[in-house]
Design a protein around this motif. Structure first.
Motif, PDB file in Angstrom:
ATOM      1  N   GLY A   6       0.791  -1.226   0.000  1.00  0.00           N
ATOM      2  CA  GLY A   6       0.000   0.000   0.000  1.00  0.00           C
ATOM      3  C   GLY A   6       0.822   1.274   0.000  1.00  0.00           C
ATOM      4  N   ALA A   7       2.117   1.169  -0.227  1.00  0.00           N
ATOM      5  CA  ALA A   7       2.984   2.348  -0.261  1.00  0.00           C
ATOM      6  C   ALA A   7       3.321   2.703  -1.711  1.00  0.00           C
ATOM      7  CB  ALA A   7       4.269   2.071   0.517  1.00  0.00           C
ATOM      8  N   CYS A   8       3.865   3.876  -1.890  1.00  0.00           N
ATOM      9  CA  CYS A   8       4.294   4.302  -3.217  1.00  0.00           C
ATOM     10  C   CYS A   8       5.626   3.641  -3.547  1.00  0.00           C
ATOM     11  CB  CYS A   8       4.446   5.827  -3.266  1.00  0.00           C
ATOM     12  SG  CYS A   8       5.025   6.419  -4.882  1.00  0.00           S
ATOM     13  N   GLY A   9       5.723   3.064  -4.718  1.00  0.00           N
ATOM     14  CA  GLY A   9       6.938   2.401  -5.143  1.00  0.00           C
ATOM     15  C   GLY A   9       8.030   3.351  -5.603  1.00  0.00           C
ATOM     16  N   ASP A  10       7.712   4.635  -5.739  1.00  0.00           N
ATOM     17  CA  ASP A  10       8.718   5.624  -6.143  1.00  0.00           C
ATOM     18  C   ASP A  10       8.451   6.938  -5.409  1.00  0.00           C
ATOM     19  OD1 ASP A  10      10.864   6.785  -7.402  1.00  0.00           O
ATOM     20  OD2 ASP A  10      10.003   6.729  -9.416  1.00  0.00           O
ATOM     21  N   HIS A  11       8.364   6.869  -4.087  1.00  0.00           N
ATOM     22  CA  HIS A  11       8.005   8.008  -3.251  1.00  0.00           C
ATOM     23  C   HIS A  11       8.909   9.213  -3.479  1.00  0.00           C
ATOM     24  CE1 HIS A  11       7.424  10.292   0.541  1.00  0.00           C
ATOM     25  NE2 HIS A  11       6.176   9.915   0.363  1.00  0.00           N
ATOM     26  N   ALA A  12      10.196   8.993  -3.677  1.00  0.00           N
ATOM     27  CA  ALA A  12      11.140  10.106  -3.855  1.00  0.00           C
ATOM     28  C   ALA A  12      10.870  10.898  -5.127  1.00  0.00           C
ATOM     29  CB  ALA A  12      12.574   9.579  -3.870  1.00  0.00           C
ATOM     30  N   ASN A  13      10.263  10.250  -6.118  1.00  0.00           N
ATOM     31  CA  ASN A  13      10.026  10.914  -7.402  1.00  0.00           C
ATOM     32  C   ASN A  13       8.546  11.118  -7.696  1.00  0.00           C
ATOM     33  OD1 ASN A  13      12.848  11.029  -8.373  1.00  0.00           O
ATOM     34  ND2 ASN A  13      12.679   8.817  -8.124  1.00  0.00           N
ATOM     35  N   ARG A  14       7.722  11.067  -6.672  1.00  0.00           N
ATOM     36  CA  ARG A  14       6.279  11.191  -6.873  1.00  0.00           C
ATOM     37  C   ARG A  14       5.925  12.556  -7.486  1.00  0.00           C
ATOM     38  NH1 ARG A  14       7.807  12.442  -1.976  1.00  0.00           N
ATOM     39  NH2 ARG A  14       6.653  13.885  -0.644  1.00  0.00           N
ATOM     40  N   PRO A  15       4.837  12.609  -8.243  1.00  0.00           N
ATOM     41  CA  PRO A  15       4.426  13.863  -8.896  1.00  0.00           C
ATOM     42  C   PRO A  15       3.786  14.844  -7.905  1.00  0.00           C
ATOM     43  CG  PRO A  15       2.900  12.097  -9.439  1.00  0.00           C
ATOM     44  CD  PRO A  15       4.002  11.479  -8.634  1.00  0.00           C
ATOM     45  N   ALA A  16       3.516  16.047  -8.379  1.00  0.00           N
ATOM     46  CA  ALA A  16       2.990  17.120  -7.528  1.00  0.00           C
ATOM     47  C   ALA A  16       1.700  16.720  -6.823  1.00  0.00           C
ATOM     48  CB  ALA A  16       2.775  18.387  -8.347  1.00  0.00           C
ATOM     49  N   ILE A  17       0.789  16.070  -7.525  1.00  0.00           N
ATOM     50  CA  ILE A  17      -0.492  15.721  -6.913  1.00  0.00           C
ATOM     51  C   ILE A  17      -0.281  14.809  -5.709  1.00  0.00           C
ATOM     52  CG2 ILE A  17      -0.959  13.752  -8.461  1.00  0.00           C
ATOM     53  CD1 ILE A  17      -3.557  16.278  -7.127  1.00  0.00           C
ATOM     54  N   CYS A  18       0.698  13.929  -5.783  1.00  0.00           N
ATOM     55  CA  CYS A  18       0.994  13.020  -4.671  1.00  0.00           C
ATOM     56  C   CYS A  18       1.731  13.757  -3.558  1.00  0.00           C
ATOM     57  CB  CYS A  18       1.828  11.848  -5.160  1.00  0.00           C
ATOM     58  SG  CYS A  18       1.008  10.894  -6.465  1.00  0.00           S
ATOM     59  N   ARG A  19       2.572  14.715  -3.914  1.00  0.00           N
ATOM     60  CA  ARG A  19       3.290  15.504  -2.913  1.00  0.00           C
ATOM     61  C   ARG A  19       2.325  16.381  -2.123  1.00  0.00           C
ATOM     62  NH1 ARG A  19       8.970  15.796  -4.075  1.00  0.00           N
ATOM     63  NH2 ARG A  19       9.379  14.517  -5.902  1.00  0.00           N
ATOM     64  N   LEU A  20       1.234  16.785  -2.760  1.00  0.00           N
ATOM     65  CA  LEU A  20       0.256  17.634  -2.078  1.00  0.00           C
ATOM     66  C   LEU A  20      -0.625  16.852  -1.119  1.00  0.00           C
ATOM     67  CD1 LEU A  20      -0.808  19.954  -5.003  1.00  0.00           C
ATOM     68  CD2 LEU A  20       0.464  20.598  -2.946  1.00  0.00           C
TER      69      LEU A  20
END
Length: 157
Positions: free
Chosen positions: A76-90
Motif C-alpha cells: 500500500g505504499a508508493c513504489g517511487d516516493h522520492a520521485n512522486r508527482p505534484a499531486i501526490c506531494r500535495l
C-alpha cells in the motif's frame, strides 16, 4: 546541446523548484486509500517516473477503469516516493498548511478560535476529516461551518 534538451532541462529544474516550495510531508502510508483511481500528472512527471521506476503511468483518459496507480506496492505504499508527482506531494499537505494557519492564530491571537485550536488540531489529524479540509482549502465552506459539522457528528454518536 540541442534546443529541445535545454528546454527539457529548464522544465525539469522548474519542476524541482516547485516541489521544493511545497511542504515536506513524510509518508503517511495512506496511498492505498488515495491511489485507487486515475492520477493526473504532467507529461514531464510521467516521463520522469518512467525513467526512475520503469513504470509509465497511463494518460488520464486511457486509465483503466477501477485501476490503482501502477506504482502502488502490495503493502500500500508508493513504489517511487522520492520521485512522486505534484499531486501526490500535495496529499497530506492540506493538514500541514492548516497547522501553519492555527499556529498563526496562536501567535497573533484569534477571537473566534482561541479556545478551539486543540480541537481543530485533532480534527486535522483525523484522516476521515480530510474531505472537510479539502472543502476548507478550496473555499467551499468556512472553518466555522466545518467545526460545527464535526462537533455535531462527534457528539451525536
Amino acid at each position: 546541446m540541442s534546443r529541445r534538451s535545454a528546454e527539457r532541462r529548464r522544465r525539469r529544474q522548474a519542476l524541482q523548484e516547485l516541489y521544493a516550495s511545497l511542504p515536506d510531508v513524510a509518508c503517511q502510508g495512506l496511498c492505498q486509500q488515495s491511489c485507487s483511481s486515475q492520477i493526473d500528472v504532467s507529461d514531464l512527471e510521467r516521463d520522469l517516473l518512467q525513467a526512475s521506476s520503469g513504470v509509465r503511468l497511463p494518460e488520464w483518459d486511457q486509465w483503466p477503469t477501477g485501476a490503482s496507480c501502477p506504482l502502488l506496492t502490495s503493502s500500500g505504499a508508493c513504489g517511487d516516493h522520492a520521485n512522486r508527482p505534484a499531486i501526490c506531494r500535495l496529499y497530506g499537505a492540506g493538514a500541514r498548511l492548516l497547522e501553519v494557519m492555527l499556529r498563526s492564530f496562536e501567535i497573533g491571537g484569534h477571537r473566534e478560535y482561541a479556545g478551539r485550536i486543540e480541537t481543530m488540531r485533532a480534527m486535522i489529524a483525523d484522516p476521515r476529516l480530510h474531505p472537510a479540509i479539502l472543502r476548507l482549502l478550496t473555499g467551499h465552506t468556512s472553518p466555522r461551518q466545518e467545526f460545527n459539522r464535526a462537533r455535531h457528528r462527534r457528539f451525536s454518536r
